[in-house]
Structure formats: structure tokens, C-alpha cells
Design an enzyme around this catalytic site. Structure first.
Site, short mmCIF file in Angstrom:
data_model
loop_
_atom_site.label_atom_id
_atom_site.label_comp_id
_atom_site.label_asym_id
_atom_site.label_seq_id
_atom_site.Cartn_x
_atom_site.Cartn_y
_atom_site.Cartn_z
CD GLN A 103 -14.84 -0.62 -2.40
OE1 GLN A 103 -16.05 -0.74 -2.18
NE2 GLN A 103 -14.19 -1.33 -3.29
CG ASP B 83 -2.00 1.02 1.19
OD1 ASP B 83 -1.74 2.18 0.81
OD2 ASP B 83 -3.15 0.68 1.53
CG HIS C 211 -8.62 -3.16 -1.96
ND1 HIS C 211 -9.67 -2.47 -2.54
CD2 HIS C 211 -8.16 -2.37 -0.96
CE1 HIS C 211 -9.83 -1.31 -1.93
NE2 HIS C 211 -8.94 -1.23 -0.96
#
Length: 144
Positions: free
Chosen positions: A99, A36, A105
Site C-alpha cells: 500500500q 489511476d 482503495h
């Protein structure tokens, strides 16, 4: 049901197509995992299916069935790579659910006693830190 159609121009779809670089730690025919870029903790990794799914609400059962063992594999590697005391697994659905990228994911974040998660911000991690963390996870995956 999700609140919208899948947009194949979302950033994760572009990463899957190789249009945007990422620090990948794992890839097979079903899923990909990468760092990330705005981590909430050291080693924050994302695991996503290659199948086009907006989120958990519209994913087909086969996608979900195939994805979860990969999430577990990455969680074990992340915990080992960072000698973490625990792992937080998070998955968000739709804007109201938190989200922000509308491709299914799962967040995998190594955790340590007394260390809070950082806020998800617009601050991107340095590429060299992401590369170093990705390599640690790749090494941990070799032992599995």
C-alpha cells in the site's frame, strides 16, 4: 489492526474533497471511482469508499459491505469498455503489503491474454489518455 491512524491529508482524501482533480468514472453516496494516474494497464481504475478508512484492516463492516458491489459494477464496466478478456482486482494493506496511499482503495485492471501488468512507476499517464479511458468506462456504465 492497521499500523497507523487515518491521515485525512492523504491524496485520495484530497481528491474526495475536490482539492485535487481526478478523472472520475463513477460516484454515489458510498464510493467514487477514478482513473489511476500511474496505470499498470490500459483502463486501470481505482474504487474507494468515501468513508475514512486507512485500509481493509481498519474499515468497518458496513463500509466493506457497501464497497464491494461498487467494485463489481466498475469491474464489469471496465471489462466491457476495453473488451478485456479478464479483470484483475487488487487491494493492498500497509506498506509491507504494497500500500502506498493510506485510504482504502481497490485496483480494477482490465486484462488481456499474453499482456503482462506494467510496473507501478513514477511515470504519470498523459491526461488526455486518462480522459479518453474514463469516458469509455462512463459509457459502459450507462448500459448497466
Amino acid at each position: 489492526m492497521s499500523n497507523g491512524a487515518y491521515d485525512d491529508n492523504n491524496i485520495f482524501a484530497k481528491i474526495l474533497r475536490g482539492e485535487i482533480p481526478s478523472h472520475k468514472v463513477f460516484e454515489d453516496e458510498v464510493a467514487v471511482a477514478f482513473m489511476d494516474v500511474m496505470p499498470q494497464g490500459t483502463g486501470h481504475t481505482l474504487v474507494l469508499p468515501k468513508a475514512a478508512s486507512r485500509n481493509l484492516l481498519d474499515a468497518d463492516e458496513e463500509t466493506l459491505t457497501a464497497l464491494m458491489p461498487r467494485v463489481q459494477k466498475i469491474a464489469r464496466a471496465v471489462q466491457k469498455a476495453f473488451n478485456a478478456e479478464g479483470v484483475t482486482i487488487m487491494q493492498f494493506n500497509e506498506g509491507a503489503g504494497g500500500q502506498t496511499v493510506f485510504h482504502l482503495h481497490v485496483h480494477v485492471i482490465p486484462r488481456f491474454e499474453g499482456v503482462a501488468l506494467a510496473r507501478h512507476s513514477d511515470q504519470m499517464e498523459k491526461p488526455e489518455v486518462l480522459a479518453e479511458n474514463a469516458e469509455k468506462i462512463r459509457v459502459a456504465l450507462q448500459g448497466q
